[in-house]
Structure formats: structure tokens, C-alpha cells
Enzyme design. Structure first.
Site, PDB file in Angstrom:
ATOM      1  N   SER A   2       0.850  -1.186   0.000  1.00  0.00           N
ATOM      2  CA  SER A   2       0.000   0.000   0.000  1.00  0.00           C
ATOM      3  C   SER A   2       0.890   1.240   0.000  1.00  0.00           C
ATOM      4  O   SER A   2       2.051   1.175   0.412  1.00  0.00           O
ATOM      5  CB  SER A   2      -0.890   0.011   1.244  1.00  0.00           C
ATOM      6  OG  SER A   2      -1.485   1.282   1.449  1.00  0.00           O
ATOM      7  N   TYR A  18      -2.804  -1.211  10.225  1.00  0.00           N
ATOM      8  CA  TYR A  18      -2.627  -1.252   8.773  1.00  0.00           C
ATOM      9  C   TYR A  18      -1.297  -0.609   8.374  1.00  0.00           C
ATOM     10  O   TYR A  18      -0.538  -1.167   7.586  1.00  0.00           O
ATOM     11  CB  TYR A  18      -3.788  -0.530   8.090  1.00  0.00           C
ATOM     12  CG  TYR A  18      -3.839  -0.727   6.593  1.00  0.00           C
ATOM     13  CD1 TYR A  18      -4.321  -1.914   6.043  1.00  0.00           C
ATOM     14  CD2 TYR A  18      -3.425   0.280   5.724  1.00  0.00           C
ATOM     15  CE1 TYR A  18      -4.388  -2.093   4.677  1.00  0.00           C
ATOM     16  CE2 TYR A  18      -3.483   0.109   4.354  1.00  0.00           C
ATOM     17  CZ  TYR A  18      -3.968  -1.078   3.833  1.00  0.00           C
ATOM     18  OH  TYR A  18      -4.019  -1.257   2.468  1.00  0.00           O
TER      19      TYR A  18
END
Length: 265
Positions: free
Chosen positions: A148, A161
Site C-alpha cells: 500500500s 494497517y
């Protein structure tokens, strides 16, 4: 849609989290290019829905592997099935991932560990099981992991995350260096804001969608197919001299978008 070039004719591919969003696009793209695909997910109904939509290939039927990648025994069984039914594996795609939103001061240990168990431990388990077999039989395979932009951009309110994607960057570099001499390549793609089910909170809200788009230099979020194509490139022989890299696919998000207009001088 990705144009078929049959780059993967006869190849065998395992895609974790392959039943929806980016994973679905990747699974379909590999099948269009001739690969036999083992699609993985936790929900059998989603795999059952996708499996017949994968284009048929000459090498044989595609398969589904129901498994929670955070569970060691489930991963071992899924990869055992894949290597047995596909008679080996050429490409591993680690795509499964989750996120939990919470202010850091109230983030529960359970939620933090839940995210790490899928995004970090799940990647480790899938990769370990594939590497174990490749080292034994001398396969020169390719691994691509879905990271990401938050591998390098902080994401307040999503500590688990952010931590998990930061870890992916160093895991990729470590594996790439450790196995380069064996002909095994390991890379990552790092999507920005992509229209997928995991992002429904802003995708389906016009005001939030507009706000997200305004923070992207290209002024729009990406589509799943726009992640699938670079993923296939990194997995292919076209990237035969590429390893240990993270390719950011983000419409310019990592270009310090707030500096697009000069406010510093």
C-alpha cells in the site's frame, strides 16, 4: 480491461484474497493470459461465484482454496492442495489484507493483532510454504505482494494497517536478497486509493469520493485492473531482472500531493 498476451500460458498461479476487488482482477487477468489459477479466500460462496468466470486455459482447470491465511494449518493445506492439483507453482500473489479503524489511544490489542495476523503473518505463511517447495525442487519462481502507499505514508487512525504495510517493504527486500541467487524474485505493488469493496466507506459516498479524488494529483482513484496489470508485469519474464522493489501505483499520491501548488516560498 487488460488485453490478453498469453504471457503466462502454462504457468501456475496462487492468488490469496483472490475472490474480490484487486484480487479478483488479478485472478481474472492471469487466467486471460493463459495461467491456471488457484484462487484463495475465506468465503467459499465468493470463490464459487468467481471460479466459473475465469477464462478456460489449455493447461487445465482452475481451482479454489478456501482458507484463512492467518491460520498456519489452513495455509499449509491450501498450498499442499495447490501444488498437488496444479502439479507445482510458478507465481505466488499475496493479496489478502484487512484494516481496522480506531484512534490509537483506544485501539484494542485484539484488533491490532487481527490486522497483523492477516497482513503480515498471512504473507509470511504463504511465502514460507511456497519458498520451502521452490528451494527443494529448484523452481525459479516469482512472488508479488500487495502492499500500500501506507508502506511509506502514515495513516492516522489505522495503526495496525500502517504497521503491517511498513513491515511488508522490509519483508520483500529481505526475501529478495535471501533468494536472489536461487532465481526467485520477490517484489511488491503499493496501490493508492482504489475503487474496491474495502474502500466502500468513501467510494459510495459522493462527498467523500470527491474529497479523496482532490487529494490525488491525477484527480481520480484507481481501478482494480490498474493494479492487476503492473502485478502481472512484475510476475512475468518481462521483469526478469527486477527484485526487492515496491512499485507505487497511486496516481501520484506519494509525490507529496499537498506540494502540488507552491506554498513554501
Amino acid at each position: 480491461m487488460i488485453n490478453s498476451t498469453q504471457r503466462f500460458a502454462g504457468k501456475r498461479v496462487f492468488v490469496s484474497g483472490g475472490s474480490q476487488g484487486i484480487g479478483e482482477a488479478i485472478s481474472l487477468a492471469f487466467a486471460r493470459e493463459g495461467a491456471r489459477v488457484a484462487i484463495n479466500g475465506r468465503k467459499k460462496d465468493k470463490l464459487d461465484e468467481l471460479l466459473p468466470r475465469l477464462p478456460k486455459v489449455e493447461a487445465g482447470p482452475h481451482i479454489e482454496c478456501v482458507a484463512d491465511v492467518s491460520q498456519e494449518n489452513a495455509v499449509i493445506e491450501a498450498l499442499d492442495k495447490t501444488f498437488r492439483e496444479l502439479n507445482g507453482l510458478d507465481v505466488l500473489i499475496c493479496n489478502a489484507g484487512i484494516q481496522v479503524q480506531s484512534p490509537s489511544e483506544s485501539l484494542s490489542l485484539a484488533d491490532f493483532e487481527k490486522v497483523l495476523s492477516v497482513n503480515v503473518t498471512g504473507v509470511m505463511l504463504c511465502t514460507r510454504e511456497v519458498l520451502r517447495r521452490w528451494v527443494k525442487d529448484g523452481t525459479k519462481g516469482s512472488i508479488v505482494i500487495n502492499s500500500s502507499v501506507h508502506q511509506i505514508i502514515p495513516k492516522p487512525g489505522f495503526l495496525g494497517y500502517s504497521a503491517s504495510k511498513g513491515a511488508i517493504g522490509n519483508m520483500v527486500r529481505t526475501w529478495a536478497l535471501e533468494y536472489a541467487s536461487r532465481g526467485i524474485r520477490v517484489n511488491a505493488v503499493a496501490p493508492g486509493a482504489i475503487v474496491t469493496p474495502i474502500n466502500d466507506a468513501w467510494v459510495k459516498d459522493p462527498k467523500k469520493y470527491k474529497a479523496v479524488s482532490e487529494h490525488i494529483p491525477m484527480r481520480r482513484p484507481g481501478e482494480s485492473d490498474e493494479i492487476a496489470e503492473p502485478t502481472l508485469f512484475l510476475a512475468s519474464d518481462q521483469a526478469s531482472y527486477v527484485t526487492g522493489q515496491t512499485l507505487y501505483i497511486d496516481g501520484g499520491m506519494t509525490l507529496y500531493a499537498d506540494f502540488e501548488k507552491n506554498w513554501t516560498s
